[in-house]
Design a protein around this motif. Structure first.
Motif, PDB file in Angstrom:
ATOM      1  N   ILE A   5       0.873  -1.176   0.000  1.00 30.04           N
ATOM      2  CA  ILE A   5       0.000   0.000   0.000  1.00 30.04           C
ATOM      3  C   ILE A   5       0.907   1.222   0.000  1.00 30.04           C
ATOM      4  O   ILE A   5       1.693   1.428   0.923  1.00 30.04           O
ATOM      5  CB  ILE A   5      -0.923   0.018   1.232  1.00 30.04           C
ATOM      6  N   LEU A   6       0.795   2.051  -1.037  1.00 30.38           N
ATOM      7  CA  LEU A   6       1.739   3.146  -1.220  1.00 30.38           C
ATOM      8  C   LEU A   6       1.404   4.396  -0.414  1.00 30.38           C
ATOM      9  O   LEU A   6       2.309   5.164  -0.076  1.00 30.38           O
ATOM     10  CB  LEU A   6       1.824   3.515  -2.705  1.00 30.38           C
ATOM     11  N   ASP A   7       0.118   4.623  -0.154  1.00 26.89           N
ATOM     12  CA  ASP A   7      -0.243   5.875   0.540  1.00 26.89           C
ATOM     13  C   ASP A   7      -1.512   5.654   1.361  1.00 26.89           C
ATOM     14  O   ASP A   7      -2.583   6.084   0.989  1.00 26.89           O
ATOM     15  CB  ASP A   7      -0.412   7.028  -0.457  1.00 26.89           C
ATOM     16  N   GLY A   8      -1.332   5.037   2.509  1.00 25.26           N
ATOM     17  CA  GLY A   8      -2.483   4.610   3.296  1.00 25.26           C
ATOM     18  C   GLY A   8      -2.949   5.572   4.367  1.00 25.26           C
ATOM     19  O   GLY A   8      -3.966   5.321   5.008  1.00 25.26           O
ATOM     20  N   GLN A   9      -2.250   6.683   4.550  1.00 16.06           N
ATOM     21  CA  GLN A   9      -2.552   7.520   5.708  1.00 16.06           C
ATOM     22  C   GLN A   9      -3.944   8.144   5.657  1.00 16.06           C
ATOM     23  O   GLN A   9      -4.620   8.229   6.674  1.00 16.06           O
ATOM     24  CB  GLN A   9      -1.510   8.625   5.852  1.00 16.06           C
ATOM     25  N   GLU A  40      11.127   1.750  -6.003  1.00 15.32           N
ATOM     26  CA  GLU A  40      11.824   0.967  -4.985  1.00 15.32           C
ATOM     27  C   GLU A  40      10.832   0.267  -4.064  1.00 15.32           C
ATOM     28  O   GLU A  40      11.000  -0.911  -3.726  1.00 15.32           O
ATOM     29  CB  GLU A  40      12.750   1.872  -4.176  1.00 15.32           C
ATOM     30  N   ARG A  41       9.767   0.964  -3.694  1.00 15.42           N
ATOM     31  CA  ARG A  41       8.790   0.384  -2.770  1.00 15.42           C
ATOM     32  C   ARG A  41       7.860  -0.614  -3.450  1.00 15.42           C
ATOM     33  O   ARG A  41       7.273  -1.465  -2.786  1.00 15.42           O
ATOM     34  CB  ARG A  41       7.970   1.497  -2.123  1.00 15.42           C
ATOM     35  N   SER A  42       7.734  -0.514  -4.778  1.00 15.69           N
ATOM     36  CA  SER A  42       6.769  -1.346  -5.504  1.00 15.69           C
ATOM     37  C   SER A  42       7.399  -2.500  -6.262  1.00 15.69           C
ATOM     38  O   SER A  42       6.676  -3.360  -6.779  1.00 15.69           O
ATOM     39  CB  SER A  42       5.998  -0.469  -6.519  1.00 15.69           C
ATOM     40  N   LYS A  43       8.714  -2.566  -6.344  1.00 13.65           N
ATOM     41  CA  LYS A  43       9.376  -3.467  -7.283  1.00 13.65           C
ATOM     42  C   LYS A  43       9.072  -4.932  -7.030  1.00 13.65           C
ATOM     43  O   LYS A  43       9.090  -5.742  -7.971  1.00 13.65           O
ATOM     44  CB  LYS A  43      10.883  -3.224  -7.276  1.00 13.65           C
ATOM     45  N   ASP A  44       8.796  -5.326  -5.790  1.00 15.56           N
ATOM     46  CA  ASP A  44       8.501  -6.725  -5.497  1.00 15.56           C
ATOM     47  C   ASP A  44       7.009  -6.995  -5.298  1.00 15.56           C
ATOM     48  O   ASP A  44       6.608  -8.118  -4.984  1.00 15.56           O
ATOM     49  CB  ASP A  44       9.251  -7.165  -4.236  1.00 15.56           C
ATOM     50  N   ALA A  45       6.193  -5.972  -5.493  1.00 13.27           N
ATOM     51  CA  ALA A  45       4.760  -6.122  -5.238  1.00 13.27           C
ATOM     52  C   ALA A  45       4.078  -6.898  -6.352  1.00 13.27           C
ATOM     53  O   ALA A  45       4.331  -6.677  -7.535  1.00 13.27           O
ATOM     54  CB  ALA A  45       4.114  -4.747  -5.099  1.00 13.27           C
ATOM     55  N   GLU A  46       3.207  -7.798  -5.952  1.00 13.76           N
ATOM     56  CA  GLU A  46       2.308  -8.455  -6.902  1.00 13.76           C
ATOM     57  C   GLU A  46       0.930  -7.798  -6.863  1.00 13.76           C
ATOM     58  O   GLU A  46       0.236  -7.712  -7.866  1.00 13.76           O
ATOM     59  CB  GLU A  46       2.207  -9.941  -6.564  1.00 13.76           C
ATOM     60  N   ILE A  47       0.539  -7.354  -5.685  1.00 12.30           N
ATOM     61  CA  ILE A  47      -0.677  -6.569  -5.489  1.00 12.30           C
ATOM     62  C   ILE A  47      -0.250  -5.197  -5.001  1.00 12.30           C
ATOM     63  O   ILE A  47       0.448  -5.079  -3.989  1.00 12.30           O
ATOM     64  CB  ILE A  47      -1.618  -7.239  -4.478  1.00 12.30           C
ATOM     65  N   PRO A  64       8.044  -5.696 -12.877  1.00 13.13           N
ATOM     66  CA  PRO A  64       7.766  -6.945 -13.603  1.00 13.13           C
ATOM     67  C   PRO A  64       6.916  -7.944 -12.837  1.00 13.13           C
ATOM     68  O   PRO A  64       6.286  -8.814 -13.444  1.00 13.13           O
ATOM     69  CB  PRO A  64       9.169  -7.501 -13.870  1.00 13.13           C
ATOM     70  N   LYS A  65       6.887  -7.863 -11.520  1.00 10.76           N
ATOM     71  CA  LYS A  65       6.139  -8.841 -10.725  1.00 10.76           C
ATOM     72  C   LYS A  65       4.664  -8.480 -10.547  1.00 10.76           C
ATOM     73  O   LYS A  65       3.889  -9.286 -10.046  1.00 10.76           O
ATOM     74  CB  LYS A  65       6.786  -9.008  -9.352  1.00 10.76           C
ATOM     75  N   LEU A  66       4.314  -7.300 -10.970  1.00 13.29           N
ATOM     76  CA  LEU A  66       2.982  -6.772 -10.672  1.00 13.29           C
ATOM     77  C   LEU A  66       1.887  -7.545 -11.395  1.00 13.29           C
ATOM     78  O   LEU A  66       1.965  -7.788 -12.597  1.00 13.29           O
ATOM     79  CB  LEU A  66       2.921  -5.295 -11.063  1.00 13.29           C
ATOM     80  N   LYS A  67       0.838  -7.909 -10.644  1.00 14.33           N
ATOM     81  CA  LYS A  67      -0.278  -8.666 -11.210  1.00 14.33           C
ATOM     82  C   LYS A  67      -1.628  -7.958 -11.040  1.00 14.33           C
ATOM     83  O   LYS A  67      -2.593  -8.293 -11.724  1.00 14.33           O
ATOM     84  CB  LYS A  67      -0.370 -10.048 -10.554  1.00 14.33           C
ATOM     85  N   TYR A  68      -1.695  -6.985 -10.123  1.00 13.44           N
ATOM     86  CA  TYR A  68      -2.984  -6.368  -9.805  1.00 13.44           C
ATOM     87  C   TYR A  68      -2.744  -4.982  -9.214  1.00 13.44           C
ATOM     88  O   TYR A  68      -1.834  -4.790  -8.407  1.00 13.44           O
ATOM     89  CB  TYR A  68      -3.736  -7.239  -8.787  1.00 13.44           C
TER      90      TYR A  68
END
Length: 321
Positions: A5-9, A40-47, A64-68
């Motif tokens: 979650i990139l911006d949950g505040q 950097e924060r999203s590179k391993d995220a699938e969701i 590259p790992k992003l699915k959703y």
């Protein structure tokens, strides 16, 4: 699946637990993400979940790992949905969570324009009522909603619920929707083309998504078609207004008033033209932010993820290849 979650505040500043989403997969949560930290924060995220953090074509190409992708809002202009579709990545939004919150805020803004309750309360505290010597006083025109014409640009969930409230106040309603919509069962309601709506409405409220077609839908030309005492309400997206043109119309008296919950760049800049225009009311993008609405948004976002994992994605806003 790794969920980020990139911006949950704003969704959960401390009163709206992430439990519905965390129960699906434990999440990596960032309260806010600067543009330079997105990859950097999203590179391993699938969701990947975002509210206002932008996900451009260039950014998506490096994930590259992003699915959703789940957008924690109804509007999804922060995501390049075409680029996601080309990769087969569904992008979902969260419609319907603010069916009460935003329409209620629309009318709070309308009442501020028509009655200026906050101003008169302040003047009472400053002693103006006592100095007046009368049992009542007012320093701005006081107007009623009954019989006024409300123009609704965009007639999805929010526009429809605005009409529901307007009907209760005895208003006449004109709605502009580019695509056919069901006709509400109100005698005082009609669909209209944009030109007719602009010409006949006393109050115009915007509830359309921000697209290439709707950007600056209120501009110098459309402003000239409105009644000179009309007011504009914008709780949708700031760039729906050509802000310089609207500011000029307010200053010259060619527009009666403006109340907005959104501006083109947020937070608002110190030199934004609306900060110095007359008959202007601004709230800080909080129309959506009731605890009831944020709780509903959280559950819809969780349901969207579950549907995706079950192979039946819902609330998908892009056309997958």
């Amino acid at each position: 699946m790794k969920t980020v979650i990139l911006d949950g505040q704003t969704l959960n500043p401390g009163d709206n637990p992430w439990t519905p989403i965390d129960n699906i997969h434990p999440v990596t949560l960032y309260e806010k993400t600067l543009d330079e930290d997105i990859i950097e924060r999203s590179k391993d995220a699938e969701i990947l979940l975002t509210n206002k953090t932008p996900l451009t074509r260039e950014t998506l190409a490096q994930l590259p790992k992003l699915k959703y992708i789940g957008v924690l809002a109804t509007g999804y202009d922060v995501v390049d949905i075409a680029a996601a579709a080309e990769r087969g990545i569904p992008v979902t939004n969260t419609p319907g969570y603010a069916n009460n919150a935003v329409p209620e805020h629309v009318f709070a803004l309308i009442f501020e324009c028509y009655r200026q309750i906050a101003l008169h309360s302040q003047q009472v505290r400053q002693g103006e009522w006592g100095k007046n010597g009368q049992f009542c006083f007012w320093n701005t025109p006081q107007r009623e909603l009954g019989g006024k014409t409300l123009g609704i640009i965009g007639f999805g969930n929010t526009g429809n619920n605005v009409a529901r409230i307007a009907n209760g106040f005895g208003m006449n309603m004109l709605a502009y929707a580019p695509r056919p919509k069901p006709m509400p069962a109100y005698d005082n309601f009609a669909f209209a083309d944009l030109d007719e709506l602009l010409a006949k409405s006393d109050i115009i409220t915007l509830h359309c998504p921000l697209t290439a077609e709707t950007k600056h839908i209120i501009n110098e030309k459309t402003l000239a078609q409105m009644k000179p005492d009309a007011i504009i309400i914008n709780t949708a997206r700031g760039p729906l207004l050509d802000e310089e043109a609207v500011a000029s119309a307010l200053t010259s008296g060619k527009l009666g008033g403006l109340a907005v919950d959104v501006v083109s760049e947020e937070p608002i800049a110190k030199d934004h033209p609306f900060l110095s225009t007359p008959n202007t009311f601004i709230t800080p993008h909080l129309a959506w932010a009731t605890i009831e609405a944020r709780s509903a948004l959280m559950q819809i976002a969780a349901d969207n993820i579950t549907a995706f994992l079950n192979g039946t994605p819902q609330n998908v806003v892009n056309n997958l290849k």
